[in-house]
Design an enzyme around this catalytic site. Structure first.
Site, PDB file in Angstrom:
ATOM      1  N   ASN A 103       0.819  -1.224   0.000  1.00  0.00           N
ATOM      2  CA  ASN A 103       0.000   0.000   0.000  1.00  0.00           C
ATOM      3  C   ASN A 103       0.854   1.276   0.000  1.00  0.00           C
ATOM      4  O   ASN A 103       0.421   2.313  -0.511  1.00  0.00           O
ATOM      5  CB  ASN A 103      -0.919   0.028   1.224  1.00  0.00           C
ATOM      6  N   HIS A 154      -1.014  -8.398   4.405  1.00  0.00           N
ATOM      7  CA  HIS A 154       0.336  -7.815   4.341  1.00  0.00           C
ATOM      8  C   HIS A 154       0.377  -6.464   3.630  1.00  0.00           C
ATOM      9  O   HIS A 154       1.352  -6.162   2.915  1.00  0.00           O
ATOM     10  CB  HIS A 154       1.307  -8.794   3.665  1.00  0.00           C
ATOM     11  N   CYS A 155      -0.681  -5.666   3.782  1.00  0.00           N
ATOM     12  CA  CYS A 155      -0.750  -4.345   3.128  1.00  0.00           C
ATOM     13  C   CYS A 155      -0.679  -4.444   1.601  1.00  0.00           C
ATOM     14  O   CYS A 155      -0.243  -3.509   0.932  1.00  0.00           O
ATOM     15  CB  CYS A 155       0.344  -3.404   3.635  1.00  0.00           C
ATOM     16  N   VAL A 156      -1.047  -5.614   1.071  1.00  0.00           N
ATOM     17  CA  VAL A 156      -1.155  -5.732  -0.388  1.00  0.00           C
ATOM     18  C   VAL A 156      -2.622  -6.097  -0.684  1.00  0.00           C
ATOM     19  O   VAL A 156      -2.928  -7.016  -1.444  1.00  0.00           O
ATOM     20  CB  VAL A 156      -0.181  -6.783  -0.973  1.00  0.00           C
TER      21      VAL A 156
END
Ligand SMILES: Cc1ncc(COP(=O)(O)O)c(C=O)c1O
Length: 405
Positions: free
Chosen positions: A116, A361-363
């Site tokens: 992100n 995982h911020c994806v």
């Protein structure tokens, strides 16, 4: 290189019954020299560097200079002044995004597997300033597709302003051919920004050899203190970048109605800094400089082979990325499909002392696009992890999957 011996350098790894810490893509453990540097700052000379000229201040200023120089050498920067201390890789990427000048319709290319921190700043600019953020699709196994990228550059034409891509994905450990990507980017007259959060700690990253323009990375992912990152940029580019935090340290001088910017890196380090963090970052990079970075990469791949082998054969789950662990560095990220990802991660820790990361995982973009709300369970290795730990993870994970299936 005897990595097992280096475990002695880490206070957490000297404890009895130490867990198998496999969440290194998030933050790594810290060696004595880093903890000592933080302590020394607070216990001996907790003062302001860069401004106060008394003995405490001078000691901090000298330490910060050394830390910056250590980081510059580590990535083969041309000059120490090309290294800016930031809070994290996110801060570094935001400094690039909000520091460049944009015209409506300027194109920024990223991959479809970005953290992100290398996606949301561009989405924000798209919303607020009308830039055109475009996503370059990876191949089905998540490896980079140079042909698709070249076509995207050609399609953007003279509107292409910046390519910003993660060197190594925290989603899957896949490494991009940055040198080739940069060549194509420059041939199209655009700038190349690299998110090095997952590469700089694990392999040799040489900004000159890669010929890139910006590199963002996090010190806390490379044995450094938490809340510390760095931005490297070519000096002429940094000199033309707008700072996102104006104030003390960022100017040469000011009057009631005018000011003169300080040169980089001070222009980007507004306000009193995290001196303990900077000094400990210098210690972390000095520590890592003793290592052969290629050997670290090879060690992690060896561990990934051990982790991946039994998991590949499980029907209920899938490893994200290419089948060959050599193409996934130290990251074994497992798509959990119908299985309860967080429950299994908690179980691994409670039953076997194996610490991993669970979630998206911020994806988020990658998981949303493919309809995987459960995310993945990710084991990520570093040089201090052992073959025994890798095997413990694989065995315990296999048992947990069988129990939940
Ligand atoms: C590839 C990648 N980019 C950026 C970031 C953001 O790093 P930071 O939390 O230091 O800002 C991370 C963190 O996990 C990452 O893995």
């Amino acid at each position: 290189m005897n990595f097992k011996q280096r475990r002695e350098d880490f206070p957490t790894l000297r404890l009895e019954d130490t867990p198998a810490y496999l969440d290194n893509a998030c933050v790594t453990l810290k060696p004595d020299s880093v903890v000592d540097a933080v302590q020394e700052y607070y216990l001996v000379n907790p003062a302001c560097g860069g401004r106060s000229v008394h003995r405490y201040g001078t000691k901090v200023s000298q330490g910060v200079r050394t830390a910056r120089s250590n980081i510059a050498s580590f990535i083969n920067a041309e000059a120490n002044s090309e290294v800016v201390f930031t809070r994290n890789a996110t801060h570094s990427l935001n400094q690039v995004a909000h520091g460049l000048e944009w015209n409506e319709g300027d194109v920024v290319l990223t991959t479809d597997r970005e953290h992100n921190s290398n996606l949301v700043p561009w989405l924000q600019l798209e919303k607020e300033q009308g830039i055109d953020h475009r996503v370059v699709a990876s191949k089905p196994d998540n490896t980079f597709d140079l042909e698709t990228f070249e076509a995207a550059c050609a399609d953007a034409g003279s509107k292409l302003k910046l390519v910003s891509m993660g060197h190594v994905g925290n989603l899957d450990g896949v490494c991009l051919p940055i040198k080739e990507i940069t060549k194509i980017t420059h041939d199209h007259g655009a700038l190349m920004c690299v998110d090095g959060a997952q590469s700089t700690p694990h392999m040799k990253v040489d900004v000159k050899a890669l010929d890139i323009d910006f590199l963002a990375f996090s010190l806390h992912k490379m044995c450094g203190p938490s809340g510390m990152g760095a931005l490297w940029g070519r000096y002429d580019l940094l000199d033309g970048l707008r700072t996102i935090q104006a104030g003390g340290q960022t100017v040469q001088s000011a009057t009631y109605d005018s000011f003169e910017w300080a040169p980089p890196p001070g222009r980007f380090e507004g306000g009193l800094g995290n001196f303990a963090g900077m000094l400990a970052s210098g210690a972390a990079v000095e520590y890592l400089s003793e290592f052969d970075m290629d050997a670290i990469k090879e060690h992690e791949i060896k561990l990934n082979r051990i982790m991946s082998k039994p998991i590949r054969d499980l029907d209920a789950v899938d490893i994200i990325g290419p089948e060959d662990p050599a193409l996934r560095g130290g990251i074994c990220s497992i798509l959990m499909n119908e299985l309860p990802t967080h429950d299994i991660a908690i179980l691994l820790d409670e039953v076997a002392g194996v610490m991993v990361r669970s979630g998206q995982h911020c994806v988020h973009s990658w998981f949303h696009d493919r309809g995987h709300p459960n995310g993945s369970l990710r084991a990520s290795a570093y040089f201090y992890n052992t073959e025994e730990e890798a095997k413990l993870f694989a065995d315990t994970f296999e048992e947990a999957v069988q129990a939940f299936s």
